[in-house]
Design a protein around this motif. Structure first.
Motif, PDB file in Angstrom:
ATOM      1  N   LEU A   4      63.644  -7.449  29.621  1.00 33.41           N
ATOM      2  CA  LEU A   4      64.906  -7.943  29.043  1.00 33.41           C
ATOM      3  C   LEU A   4      66.006  -6.881  28.982  1.00 33.41           C
ATOM      4  O   LEU A   4      67.133  -7.183  28.606  1.00 33.41           O
ATOM      5  N   HIS A   5      65.678  -5.663  29.332  1.00 36.07           N
ATOM      6  CA  HIS A   5      66.645  -4.566  29.141  1.00 36.07           C
ATOM      7  C   HIS A   5      66.398  -3.518  30.213  1.00 36.07           C
ATOM      8  O   HIS A   5      65.407  -2.790  30.147  1.00 36.07           O
ATOM      9  N   CYS A   6      67.304  -3.432  31.199  1.00 33.88           N
ATOM     10  CA  CYS A   6      67.076  -2.518  32.323  1.00 33.88           C
ATOM     11  C   CYS A   6      68.403  -2.163  32.987  1.00 33.88           C
ATOM     12  O   CYS A   6      69.202  -3.043  33.282  1.00 33.88           O
ATOM     13  N   HIS A   7      68.597  -0.874  33.215  1.00 36.68           N
ATOM     14  CA  HIS A   7      69.839  -0.397  33.844  1.00 36.68           C
ATOM     15  C   HIS A   7      69.597  -0.246  35.344  1.00 36.68           C
ATOM     16  O   HIS A   7      69.593   0.847  35.883  1.00 36.68           O
ATOM     17  N   ILE A   8      69.424  -1.378  35.987  1.00 38.06           N
ATOM     18  CA  ILE A   8      68.991  -1.390  37.389  1.00 38.06           C
ATOM     19  C   ILE A   8      70.150  -1.558  38.368  1.00 38.06           C
ATOM     20  O   ILE A   8      70.003  -1.287  39.557  1.00 38.06           O
ATOM     21  N   PRO A  41      73.685  -3.301  32.088  1.00 42.01           N
ATOM     22  CA  PRO A  41      74.518  -2.095  32.099  1.00 42.01           C
ATOM     23  C   PRO A  41      75.311  -1.995  30.799  1.00 42.01           C
ATOM     24  O   PRO A  41      75.580  -3.011  30.147  1.00 42.01           O
ATOM     25  N   HIS A  42      75.648  -0.770  30.433  1.00 44.79           N
ATOM     26  CA  HIS A  42      76.474  -0.577  29.241  1.00 44.79           C
ATOM     27  C   HIS A  42      77.831  -1.237  29.453  1.00 44.79           C
ATOM     28  O   HIS A  42      78.504  -0.998  30.449  1.00 44.79           O
ATOM     29  N   ILE A  43      78.214  -2.074  28.491  1.00 39.78           N
ATOM     30  CA  ILE A  43      79.522  -2.726  28.522  1.00 39.78           C
ATOM     31  C   ILE A  43      80.321  -2.158  27.354  1.00 39.78           C
ATOM     32  O   ILE A  43      79.819  -2.136  26.229  1.00 39.78           O
ATOM     33  N   GLY A  78      74.101  -7.474  29.734  1.00 39.78           N
ATOM     34  CA  GLY A  78      74.826  -6.259  29.399  1.00 39.78           C
ATOM     35  C   GLY A  78      74.254  -5.689  28.115  1.00 39.78           C
ATOM     36  O   GLY A  78      73.433  -6.321  27.450  1.00 39.78           O
ATOM     37  N   GLU A  79      74.664  -4.483  27.801  1.00 35.59           N
ATOM     38  CA  GLU A  79      74.261  -3.850  26.539  1.00 35.59           C
ATOM     39  C   GLU A  79      75.542  -3.366  25.870  1.00 35.59           C
ATOM     40  O   GLU A  79      76.257  -2.532  26.444  1.00 35.59           O
ATOM     41  N   ILE A  80      75.817  -3.912  24.704  1.00 36.70           N
ATOM     42  CA  ILE A  80      77.076  -3.563  24.041  1.00 36.70           C
ATOM     43  C   ILE A  80      76.800  -2.700  22.819  1.00 36.70           C
ATOM     44  O   ILE A  80      75.680  -2.686  22.293  1.00 36.70           O
ATOM     45  N   ALA A 129      68.753  -3.641  20.169  1.00 38.04           N
ATOM     46  CA  ALA A 129      68.055  -2.815  21.157  1.00 38.04           C
ATOM     47  C   ALA A 129      67.534  -1.534  20.508  1.00 38.04           C
ATOM     48  O   ALA A 129      68.252  -0.866  19.766  1.00 38.04           O
ATOM     49  N   HIS A 130      66.302  -1.225  20.795  1.00 41.98           N
ATOM     50  CA  HIS A 130      65.621   0.021  20.377  1.00 41.98           C
ATOM     51  C   HIS A 130      66.071   0.613  19.037  1.00 41.98           C
ATOM     52  O   HIS A 130      66.505   1.778  18.989  1.00 41.98           O
ATOM     53  N   PRO A 131      65.923  -0.139  17.941  1.00 41.07           N
ATOM     54  CA  PRO A 131      66.298   0.425  16.635  1.00 41.07           C
ATOM     55  C   PRO A 131      65.472   1.659  16.273  1.00 41.07           C
ATOM     56  O   PRO A 131      65.929   2.512  15.501  1.00 41.07           O
ATOM     57  N   SER A 187      61.893  -2.272  29.006  1.00 41.98           N
ATOM     58  CA  SER A 187      61.778  -0.903  29.544  1.00 41.98           C
ATOM     59  C   SER A 187      62.997  -0.037  29.226  1.00 41.98           C
ATOM     60  O   SER A 187      62.869   1.167  29.096  1.00 41.98           O
ATOM     61  N   ASP A 188      64.190  -0.630  29.138  1.00 42.48           N
ATOM     62  CA  ASP A 188      65.430   0.161  29.071  1.00 42.48           C
ATOM     63  C   ASP A 188      65.403   1.217  30.171  1.00 42.48           C
ATOM     64  O   ASP A 188      65.826   2.357  29.979  1.00 42.48           O
ATOM     65  N   ALA A 189      64.886   0.816  31.334  1.00 50.22           N
ATOM     66  CA  ALA A 189      64.730   1.763  32.440  1.00 50.22           C
ATOM     67  C   ALA A 189      66.089   2.210  32.966  1.00 50.22           C
ATOM     68  O   ALA A 189      67.049   1.431  33.008  1.00 50.22           O
ATOM     69  N   HIS A 190      66.137   3.482  33.356  1.00 52.11           N
ATOM     70  CA  HIS A 190      67.368   4.048  33.920  1.00 52.11           C
ATOM     71  C   HIS A 190      67.143   4.625  35.317  1.00 52.11           C
ATOM     72  O   HIS A 190      68.110   4.964  35.996  1.00 52.11           O
ATOM     73  N   SER A 191      65.883   4.812  35.706  1.00 47.45           N
ATOM     74  CA  SER A 191      65.632   5.464  36.998  1.00 47.45           C
ATOM     75  C   SER A 191      64.178   5.223  37.397  1.00 47.45           C
ATOM     76  O   SER A 191      63.454   4.457  36.756  1.00 47.45           O
TER      77      SER A 191
HETATM   78 FE   FE2 Z   1      69.874   0.473  27.485  1.00 50.96          FE
END
Ligand code: FE2
Length: 234
Positions: A4-8, A41-43, A78-80, A129-131, A187-191
């Motif tokens: 549900l959360h990935c910077h792909i 992606p970060h918005i 998006g992630e705000i 997200a990730h508190p 995952s909040d994956a970035h790479s």
């Molecule tokens: Fe994120």
């Protein structure tokens, strides 16, 4: 599984640098039996028109993944930041009312309760997200519990459960699981090197605390309810 959360998306934030890295991330995800990824992606308020660009990028990436026979589908999202909620209301997951909201890492803004309420008042369902990675919540989880209510859900990051962010973040993530307030692991994956698109190891860690069925639901049934814009079962 559904992430549900990935910077792909390539070249849009601090996630994948280019389409090559996007494809490699999708390959890693597929190997971990992730079939659907929400691109988050970060918005920010400085990019008010970015959702249209994001939809276009998602389409382009899905075309590339299909051409490369990688069995992963990307969904728009998006992630705000909570304190920019008003300017970023359109950054929902697909066309659902769910929206991924993060806090600053080092503190919890005084406006946080009002910011979350504003989202609810606009008919949205915030996913926090990730508190466990927020320093204020880490030291006092009651700050998070005070925010929770109907239509507010919680996503813990896979790397937090596996210790990627250190023992205190891991302990906080375990505590939130024990308290029964976690709805999703993402995952909040970035790479492909740090914070990779992998969920299975974290799900196994979570299963030791909440049991296999509930841990599995955090990456299957629960995120599917989000994609279907249905209310979470608790
Ligand atoms: Fe994120």
């Amino acid at each position: 599984m559904i992430d549900l959360h990935c910077h792909i998306l390539p070249g849009i934030d601090d996630g994948a640098e280019n389409i090559k890295e996007t494809v490699r991330m999708a390959e890693l995800a597929a190997r971990d039996h992730i079939h659907t990824i929400v691109a988050t992606p970060h918005i920010t308020k400085f990019l008010p028109n970015s959702m249209e660009q994001i939809k276009e990028k998602v389409q382009q990436v899905n075309n590339v993944l299909t051409a490369n026979a990688i069995p992963v589908t990307i969904i728009t999202g998006g992630e705000i930041f909570s304190d920019q909620a008003e300017e970023c209301l359109s950054a929902t997951i697909g066309s659902t009312s769910y929206i991924l909201v993060e806090f600053p890492m080092s503190y919890l803004p005084a406006s946080t309760w009002n910011d979350i309420t504003l989202l609810i008042d606009h008919g949205l369902r915030p996913i926090i997200a990730h508190p466990e990675r927020n320093v204020a919540i880490l030291h006092n989880p009651n700050l998070l519990f005070d925010l929770l209510g109907d239509n507010i859900s919680v996503q813990v990051t896979a790397g937090s459960l596996t210790g990627e962010f250190g023992p205190s973040v891991r302990e906080c993530a375990f505590y939130l699981l024990q308290q029964g307030i976690v709805d999703f692991i993402a995952s909040d994956a970035h790479s492909t090197i740090h914070r990779i698109p992998q969920l299975s190891v974290a799900v196994n860690k979570a299963a030791r605390i909440v049991g296999k069925d509930r841990a599995t639901a955090m990456v299957t049934k629960n995120p599917q309810l989000v994609l279907d814009n249905k209310i979470l079962e608790r």
